[in-house]
Design a protein around this motif. Structure first.
Motif, PDB file in Angstrom:
ATOM      1  N   PRO A  73     -43.279 -10.900  68.483  1.00 20.20           N
ATOM      2  CA  PRO A  73     -43.349 -12.457  68.623  1.00 20.20           C
ATOM      3  C   PRO A  73     -41.794 -13.021  68.741  1.00 20.20           C
ATOM      4  CG  PRO A  73     -44.582 -11.664  66.672  1.00 20.20           C
ATOM      5  CD  PRO A  73     -43.852 -10.671  66.962  1.00 20.20           C
ATOM      6  N   THR A  75     -38.359 -14.808  67.773  1.00 18.20           N
ATOM      7  CA  THR A  75     -37.523 -14.360  66.706  1.00 18.20           C
ATOM      8  C   THR A  75     -37.850 -14.889  65.274  1.00 18.20           C
ATOM      9  OG1 THR A  75     -35.503 -14.188  68.350  1.00 18.20           O
ATOM     10  CG2 THR A  75     -35.131 -14.263  65.830  1.00 18.20           C
ATOM     11  N   VAL A  77     -40.618 -15.749  63.960  1.00 20.59           N
ATOM     12  CA  VAL A  77     -41.723 -15.150  63.343  1.00 20.59           C
ATOM     13  C   VAL A  77     -41.332 -13.491  63.058  1.00 20.59           C
ATOM     14  CG1 VAL A  77     -44.087 -14.457  63.525  1.00 20.59           C
ATOM     15  CG2 VAL A  77     -43.210 -16.524  64.489  1.00 20.59           C
ATOM     16  N   THR A  78     -40.729 -12.957  63.785  1.00 21.87           N
ATOM     17  CA  THR A  78     -40.233 -11.492  63.779  1.00 21.87           C
ATOM     18  C   THR A  78     -39.580 -11.338  62.439  1.00 21.87           C
ATOM     19  OG1 THR A  78     -40.789 -11.043  66.028  1.00 21.87           O
ATOM     20  CG2 THR A  78     -39.227  -9.733  64.846  1.00 21.87           C
ATOM     21  N   LEU A  79     -38.614 -12.295  62.332  1.00 22.80           N
ATOM     22  CA  LEU A  79     -37.611 -12.165  61.286  1.00 22.80           C
ATOM     23  C   LEU A  79     -38.335 -12.362  60.021  1.00 22.80           C
ATOM     24  CD1 LEU A  79     -34.271 -13.734  62.413  1.00 22.80           C
ATOM     25  CD2 LEU A  79     -34.748 -11.310  61.621  1.00 22.80           C
ATOM     26  N   GLN A  80     -39.403 -13.305  60.036  1.00 23.42           N
ATOM     27  CA  GLN A  80     -40.089 -13.695  58.770  1.00 23.42           C
ATOM     28  C   GLN A  80     -40.823 -12.173  58.441  1.00 23.42           C
ATOM     29  OE1 GLN A  80     -42.258 -17.389  59.291  1.00 23.42           O
ATOM     30  NE2 GLN A  80     -43.642 -16.691  57.830  1.00 23.42           N
ATOM     31  N   ALA A  81     -41.469 -11.520  59.444  1.00 25.59           N
ATOM     32  CA  ALA A  81     -42.214 -10.565  59.066  1.00 25.59           C
ATOM     33  C   ALA A  81     -41.371  -9.284  58.658  1.00 25.59           C
ATOM     34  CB  ALA A  81     -43.124 -10.050  60.314  1.00 25.59           C
ATOM     35  N   LEU A  82     -40.039  -9.364  59.203  1.00 26.57           N
ATOM     36  CA  LEU A  82     -39.379  -7.827  58.987  1.00 26.57           C
ATOM     37  C   LEU A  82     -38.682  -8.269  57.623  1.00 26.57           C
ATOM     38  CD1 LEU A  82     -37.539  -6.861  62.090  1.00 26.57           C
ATOM     39  CD2 LEU A  82     -39.861  -6.514  61.310  1.00 26.57           C
ATOM     40  N   ASP A  83     -38.507  -9.502  56.899  1.00 26.89           N
ATOM     41  CA  ASP A  83     -37.766  -9.924  55.832  1.00 26.89           C
ATOM     42  C   ASP A  83     -38.918 -10.002  54.646  1.00 26.89           C
ATOM     43  OD1 ASP A  83     -35.003 -12.074  56.789  1.00 26.89           O
ATOM     44  OD2 ASP A  83     -35.273  -9.857  56.583  1.00 26.89           O
ATOM     45  N   ALA A  84     -40.066  -9.722  55.135  1.00 29.53           N
ATOM     46  CA  ALA A  84     -41.208  -9.892  54.130  1.00 29.53           C
ATOM     47  C   ALA A  84     -41.220  -8.599  53.000  1.00 29.53           C
ATOM     48  CB  ALA A  84     -42.402  -9.847  54.648  1.00 29.53           C
ATOM     49  N   SER A  85     -40.796  -8.927  51.946  1.00 29.00           N
ATOM     50  CA  SER A  85     -41.072  -7.840  50.789  1.00 29.00           C
ATOM     51  C   SER A  85     -42.003  -8.743  50.068  1.00 29.00           C
ATOM     52  CB  SER A  85     -39.754  -7.206  50.254  1.00 29.00           C
ATOM     53  OG  SER A  85     -39.137  -8.335  49.313  1.00 29.00           O
ATOM     54  N   ALA A  86     -42.979  -8.369  49.619  1.00 28.60           N
ATOM     55  CA  ALA A  86     -43.857  -8.928  48.796  1.00 28.60           C
ATOM     56  C   ALA A  86     -43.111  -9.634  47.679  1.00 28.60           C
ATOM     57  CB  ALA A  86     -44.957  -8.103  48.010  1.00 28.60           C
ATOM     58  N   ARG A  89     -41.351 -12.814  48.442  1.00 31.78           N
ATOM     59  CA  ARG A  89     -42.191 -13.959  48.856  1.00 31.78           C
ATOM     60  C   ARG A  89     -42.761 -14.530  47.836  1.00 31.78           C
ATOM     61  NH1 ARG A  89     -44.594 -11.675  52.935  1.00 31.78           N
ATOM     62  NH2 ARG A  89     -46.335 -10.909  51.573  1.00 31.78           N
TER      63      ARG A  89
ATOM     64  N   ARG B  77     -43.613  -0.595  53.405  1.00 30.28           N
ATOM     65  CA  ARG B  77     -42.976  -1.291  54.656  1.00 30.28           C
ATOM     66  C   ARG B  77     -44.040  -1.792  55.390  1.00 30.28           C
ATOM     67  NH1 ARG B  77     -39.385  -4.532  54.628  1.00 30.28           N
ATOM     68  NH2 ARG B  77     -38.439  -4.884  56.760  1.00 30.28           N
ATOM     69  N   ALA B  80     -46.096  -4.526  54.114  1.00 27.70           N
ATOM     70  CA  ALA B  80     -45.579  -5.630  53.970  1.00 27.70           C
ATOM     71  C   ALA B  80     -45.508  -6.490  55.387  1.00 27.70           C
ATOM     72  CB  ALA B  80     -44.017  -5.407  53.220  1.00 27.70           C
ATOM     73  N   ARG B  83     -48.802  -7.702  56.386  1.00 23.29           N
ATOM     74  CA  ARG B  83     -49.017  -8.673  55.526  1.00 23.29           C
ATOM     75  C   ARG B  83     -48.465  -9.969  56.215  1.00 23.29           C
ATOM     76  NH1 ARG B  83     -49.430  -6.215  50.890  1.00 23.29           N
ATOM     77  NH2 ARG B  83     -47.090  -6.723  50.526  1.00 23.29           N
ATOM     78  N   ALA B  84     -47.190  -9.883  56.304  1.00 24.89           N
ATOM     79  CA  ALA B  84     -46.543 -10.997  56.639  1.00 24.89           C
ATOM     80  C   ALA B  84     -46.879 -11.658  58.030  1.00 24.89           C
ATOM     81  CB  ALA B  84     -45.098 -10.783  56.625  1.00 24.89           C
ATOM     82  N   LEU B 110     -43.582  -4.369  66.075  1.00 24.91           N
ATOM     83  CA  LEU B 110     -42.954  -5.027  64.915  1.00 24.91           C
ATOM     84  C   LEU B 110     -42.277  -3.796  63.914  1.00 24.91           C
ATOM     85  CD1 LEU B 110     -44.958  -8.003  63.711  1.00 24.91           C
ATOM     86  CD2 LEU B 110     -42.447  -8.095  64.331  1.00 24.91           C
ATOM     87  N   LEU B 129     -31.994 -10.375  68.259  1.00 25.10           N
ATOM     88  CA  LEU B 129     -33.451 -10.885  68.934  1.00 25.10           C
ATOM     89  C   LEU B 129     -33.480 -12.087  69.531  1.00 25.10           C
ATOM     90  CD1 LEU B 129     -35.131 -10.336  65.435  1.00 25.10           C
ATOM     91  CD2 LEU B 129     -35.498  -9.023  67.538  1.00 25.10           C
ATOM     92  N   ASP B 134     -35.963 -14.088  72.739  1.00 26.30           N
ATOM     93  CA  ASP B 134     -36.152 -15.103  73.000  1.00 26.30           C
ATOM     94  C   ASP B 134     -35.491 -15.474  74.513  1.00 26.30           C
ATOM     95  OD1 ASP B 134     -35.685 -16.633  69.648  1.00 26.30           O
ATOM     96  OD2 ASP B 134     -37.331 -15.341  70.431  1.00 26.30           O
TER      97      ASP B 134
END
Lengths: 337, 170
Positions: A73, A75, A77-86, A89, B77, B80, B83-84, B110, B129, B134
């Motif tokens: 997706p 940037t 959204v991608t960064l949000q997904a990749l920076d997601a550690s429970a 958040r 990982r 996570a 989930r996100a 991803l 990215l 983009d």
């Protein structure tokens, strides 16, 4: 196993990628990212690829890896997904005093500072149910309400914020270079100076509500017929003219604080407002549309607002499906079926 | 009696016989429940079947622990990220909602991108990215991130070197 003859178009056996070839390949990639290659640059690139098997191998490596980048997706959204550690958040949500539970129309606060929009290609967007705040490089602060989109176009002449969809709260600041700040809508412009103003796109007009300072409304069809709007006033800006100022709706900006505030509001209007923060249809039975409702409702959980309605008014909330909800008069007797 | 060649399957079986109970107990300690521990233990031994130079392992228990830890980290990982991604999807307007197949493809991409970018500073990930995904020009990226164009190029190069040519890095 060897081929007894080579057919035309067979790829050469991949060569080892040398450090030099890799570096040159990266240089070419950077040149392409800066802008379109000219005709001669393009030819030079092709010649470079053909000059050495290592060059070609390096370029194919880039193209192979790029396939993954082609499928993620945007940037933001991608960064949000990749920076997601429970952990991170949960920590952030605790700080914000919110509890996001999956499956509910969550009102999520995000400080983004200029990230691209999801699926729409606009500079700033918010999803349904989302309030998105951002600070522009010059200090202007925008807060987008649910399902909105805005583009920022600054140039030497002016600072232009184009409201493409939805509703935005703008906290204007003066510009070091003295450029005016203008919010552009389908109907015309709202020129703001040190102001706090809300602009909302409606089907045929845009509604402008001034919380602080003053703005000048300029209808696109009639740019000379400007109208001044002061703090505490609101107006509808049409393509051809701006309506005479009315007193501002109380709590017009409450959504920026996550609240829907109703003061003796017709139920039909209340539900229409609420539905902006939800996916699907929220119907109000016409028979009860004029019933009045008052109160402050936290938009973080619109399901809970609906669940609480029967205790405020004699209504029932019927969910035919998850995305088709109807608010009707409550039946006095239990149904005999 | 002819000596049988030590195939990977034989070697793994030998390790399994000697160490699986130990590994299971250790993982149960770490994960807090039997089901997940058994799962991870099986996955670890399965993974060993394709590991190189099994006959050269000096410290089997240390090796098993390392493999199990790496698999667990990857698994967490992956969860996570999934989930996100699903949370972000939950707010997408219904008309634009991607199909299950499309979601699966995006999720794999991803996870792959996560591996490629792992360890890079945030600004390098951002700049790369924004350019690659983009399609923003360097000047646009410089404006949005409030850094110079020269810095943008440096950050992108840093990320690109790792993503494309990691094995060539000094």
């Amino acid at each position: 196993m060897q081929a007894t003859h080579q057919t035309a178009g067979t790829a050469p056996r991949p060569r080892q990628i040398t450090a030099a070839a890799a570096q040159q390949a990266l240089d070419w990639l950077m040149a392409m990212q800066s802008g379109e290659l000219s005709r001669s640059q393009h030819d030079a690139w092709q010649r470079w690829r053909q000059a050495d098997g290592a060059n070609e191998a390096a370029w194919q490596q880039i193209e192979r890896v790029n396939q993954s980048f082609g499928m993620v997706p945007p940037t933001a959204v991608t960064l949000q997904a990749l920076d997601a550690s429970a952990q991170a958040r949960r920590r952030n949500l605790k700080l914000l005093g919110l509890c996001a539970t999956g499956g509910m129309a969550a009102l999520i606060w995000q400080q983004t500072g200029g990230q691209g929009g999801w699926l729409t290609g606009h500079d700033y967007t918010s999803l349904i149910g989302q309030v998105q705040a951002a600070t522009l490089p010059d200090g202007v602060r925008i807060t987008l309400n649910t399902d909105s989109a805005l583009d920022a176009r600054y140039d030497a002449r002016q600072r232009l914020l184009i409201l493409q969809r939805g509703e935005v709260l703008v906290q204007a600041v003066p510009d070091a270079q003295g450029r005016p700040l203008r919010i552009q809508t389908a109907q015309g412009w709202v020129q703001a100076q040190d102001t706090r103003v809300i602009v909302r796109e409606l089907p045929q007009a845009c509604q402008v509500s001034v919380l602080q300072g003053s703005v000048v409304l300029q209808p696109q069809g009639n740019p000379d017929s400007e109208r001044l709007l002061r703090a505490g006033e609101q107006s509808l800006l049409f393509h051809s003219h701006a309506q005479a100022p009315q007193p501002i709706t109380p709590h017009a900006g409450a959504w920026a604080d996550g609240m829907l505030v109703a003061v003796d509001m017709p139920l039909a209007d209340f539900l229409a407002e609420l539905s902006r923060y939800r996916r699907g249809v929220l119907r109000c039975d016409p028979a009860i549309g004029q019933w009045r409702i008052s109160g402050s409702y936290p938009l973080v959980d619109t399901d809970r607002i609906l669940a609480a309605l029967p205790s405020a008014l004699p209504v029932q909330v019927v969910a035919r499906t998850r995305y088709w909800i109807s608010v009707q008069p409550a039946t006095g007797e239990p149904a005999n079926r | 009696m002819p000596i049988e060649p030590a195939t990977p399957a034989h070697l793994v079986e030998a390790m399994y016989v000697s160490h699986h109970r130990w590994l299971l107990a250790r993982l149960r300690n770490k994960l807090g429940n039997h089901h997940d521990a058994a799962d991870l233990m099986q996955t670890t031994f399965l993974h060993l079947l394709t590991a190189p130079e099994l006959d050269r392992i000096q410290e089997p228990r240390a090796y098993l622990t390392t493999v199990a830890q790496r698999l667990l980290a990857n698994h967490l990982r992956r969860n996570a990220i999934e989930r996100a991604y699903l949370e972000a999807l939950a707010l997408v307007p219904q008309a634009s909602y991607p199909s299950a197949e499309s979601q699966a493809i995006t999720l794999e991409a991803l996870i792959q991108v996560d591996r490629l970018l792992a360890g890079l500073p945030l600004q390098a990930k951002q700049a790369f990215l924004m350019a690659q995904v983009d399609g923003l020009k360097h000047a646009e990226i410089a404006e949005r991130l409030s850094i110079s164009i020269a810095t943008v190029k440096r950050r992108i190069l840093q990320a690109a070197q790792q993503c494309y040519f990691a094995d060539l890095q000094p």
